[in-house]
Design an enzyme around this catalytic site. Structure first.
Site, PDB file in Angstrom:
ATOM      1  N   PRO A  73      74.760  14.521 -33.198  1.00 18.03           N
ATOM      2  CA  PRO A  73      73.909  13.671 -32.273  1.00 18.03           C
ATOM      3  C   PRO A  73      74.774  12.666 -31.786  1.00 18.03           C
ATOM      4  O   PRO A  73      75.790  11.913 -32.591  1.00 18.03           O
ATOM      5  CB  PRO A  73      72.856  12.900 -33.251  1.00 18.03           C
ATOM      6  CG  PRO A  73      72.578  14.103 -34.125  1.00 18.03           C
ATOM      7  CD  PRO A  73      73.866  14.663 -34.609  1.00 18.03           C
ATOM      8  N   CYS A  74      74.673  12.504 -30.252  1.00 19.48           N
ATOM      9  CA  CYS A  74      75.686  11.499 -29.689  1.00 19.48           C
ATOM     10  C   CYS A  74      74.995  10.218 -29.474  1.00 19.48           C
ATOM     11  O   CYS A  74      75.522   9.397 -28.632  1.00 19.48           O
ATOM     12  CB  CYS A  74      76.106  11.949 -28.416  1.00 19.48           C
ATOM     13  SG  CYS A  74      74.833  12.487 -27.351  1.00 19.48           S
ATOM     14  N   GLN A  75      73.747  10.111 -29.681  1.00 18.34           N
ATOM     15  CA  GLN A  75      72.985   8.893 -29.170  1.00 18.34           C
ATOM     16  C   GLN A  75      73.644   7.492 -29.656  1.00 18.34           C
ATOM     17  O   GLN A  75      73.280   6.657 -28.908  1.00 18.34           O
ATOM     18  CB  GLN A  75      71.360   8.763 -29.863  1.00 18.34           C
ATOM     19  CG  GLN A  75      70.695  10.061 -29.184  1.00 18.34           C
ATOM     20  CD  GLN A  75      70.930  11.257 -30.090  1.00 18.34           C
ATOM     21  OE1 GLN A  75      71.439  11.467 -30.848  1.00 18.34           O
ATOM     22  NE2 GLN A  75      69.819  12.003 -30.298  1.00 18.34           N
ATOM     23  N   ILE A  77      76.761   6.827 -30.009  1.00 19.20           N
ATOM     24  CA  ILE A  77      78.033   6.816 -29.650  1.00 19.20           C
ATOM     25  C   ILE A  77      78.220   6.816 -28.070  1.00 19.20           C
ATOM     26  O   ILE A  77      78.987   6.163 -27.535  1.00 19.20           O
ATOM     27  CB  ILE A  77      78.932   8.139 -29.987  1.00 19.20           C
ATOM     28  CG1 ILE A  77      78.772   8.455 -31.520  1.00 19.20           C
ATOM     29  CG2 ILE A  77      80.321   8.269 -29.541  1.00 19.20           C
ATOM     30  CD1 ILE A  77      79.313   9.596 -32.019  1.00 19.20           C
ATOM     31  N   SER A  78      77.325   7.541 -27.220  1.00 15.77           N
ATOM     32  CA  SER A  78      77.286   7.660 -25.853  1.00 15.77           C
ATOM     33  C   SER A  78      77.034   6.050 -25.373  1.00 15.77           C
ATOM     34  O   SER A  78      76.484   5.338 -25.681  1.00 15.77           O
ATOM     35  CB  SER A  78      76.050   8.550 -25.599  1.00 15.77           C
ATOM     36  OG  SER A  78      75.809   8.445 -23.969  1.00 15.77           O
TER      37      SER A  78
END
Length: 313
Positions: A73-75, A77-78
């Site tokens: 999951p990138c939430q 980091i994005s």
């Protein structure tokens, strides 16, 4: 025959890429908790063993496999998120990376393929990425990483992602960067567009603004309320901006189509990720909300095809 475990499998972009690349493989299982993504995965490829939540997986119960793939999951980091990070034991969604590392420690597969947003190597998060690489090195892996763009793999979407591949006790490999596509949004648009996708809000035409690096051509701006952000409208003769986990609301990219502004359809978004009309026909029983979300969460299939060929050749 290469045996594969897909973590955070989503709609199975990696499996689709393996099929397209004619790489003989066996999916020994997936890890996915989103019930709608699981429905799409099984609709596309048939019922597949799902080990469920990665937090609850005991590596000792997994069969042996050769390739581990994971776009965790990138939430957190994005740049579009809250930047909560991925520190180990922090409990953020992006910290599930370390659960994948636990599986790597126990199973030692020959190959690893990790994908995420390019901000993983940004100033705030690079320390954790370097920690990941160091752990792999201590385990005997040689790693290569590169930021690749979907628009260099025959996909008309500007979508930058970091890809990291690792090989156990083998020399590091190089990753192909591809070349800028000649395709545009116009090459993937649906033949018939339902009226519901067209916007009723007024818009302001502007001098086309072309970005040679991204291939984006901005041609108009929607007139929005003061409380809403500006919505840019793009030309069908350029590329699509990065698809996001849109949730089917108001964030789908907008294009100028015969003098009217409309949002991209779910099937167009799926094609912008490298899936076909035939693929979409198998999953369109789901709501638009889920179909938009699944496209935004996926990995560009043609880019994965290139990476897998580089990794497994």
């Amino acid at each position: 025959m290469i045996k594969v475990l897909e973590l955070f499998a989503g709609i199975g972009a990696v499996r689709k890429a393996l099929i397209n690349a004619n790489i003989e493989h066996e999916i020994i299982g997936i890890s996915e908790i989103d019930k709608y993504a699981i429905q799409s995965y099984n609709a596309l490829y048939g019922e597949t063993k799902n080990y469920g939540n990665i937090v609850e997986i005991d590596p000792n119960t997994l069969p042996d496999f050769d390739l581990l793939v994971f776009g965790f999951p990138c939430q957190d980091i994005s740049l579009a998120g809250a930047q909560n990070g991925l520190d180990e034991s922090s409990g953020t969604r992006s910290s599930l990376l370390w659960n994948a590392v636990n599986i790597i420690r126990h199973k030692k597969p020959k190959f690893l393929l990790m994908e995420n947003v390019k901000n993983l190597v940004g100033k705030k998060h690079k320390q954790n990425f370097e920690k990941y690489l160091l752990i792999l090195k201590e385990l005997g892996y040689n790693s290569t990483y590169k930021i690749l763009n979907a628009n260099h793999f025959d996909v008309p979407q500007n979508r930058e992602r970091i890809i990291c591949v690792s090989t156990l006790n083998k020399t590091p490999i190089s990753l192909s960067e591809g070349k800028m596509t000649t395709k545009t949004i116009n090459d993937i648009v649906d033949k018939e567009i339902d009226e519901k996708y067209f916007m009723n809000k007024p818009f302001e035409l502007r001098e086309p603004s072309f970005n040679k690096n991204s291939g984006l051509i901005q041609v108009a701006t929607l007139e929005m309320k003061a409380t809403e952000s500006i919505k840019r409208v793009y030309s069908k003769n350029g590329l699509c901006p990065t698809l996001t986990t849109m949730g089917g609301g108001h964030r789908e990219p907008k294009i100028l189509d015969n003098g009217r502004v409309r949002k991209l359809t779910p099937s167009e978004c799926w094609k912008l990720m490298g899936f076909t009309d035939e693929d979409f026909s198998k999953v369109n029983f789901l709501s638009n909300t889920q179909l938009y979300k699944q496209a935004g969460n996926s990995i560009c299939v043609p880019m994965l095809e290139s990476v897998l060929k580089d990794l497994i050749k």
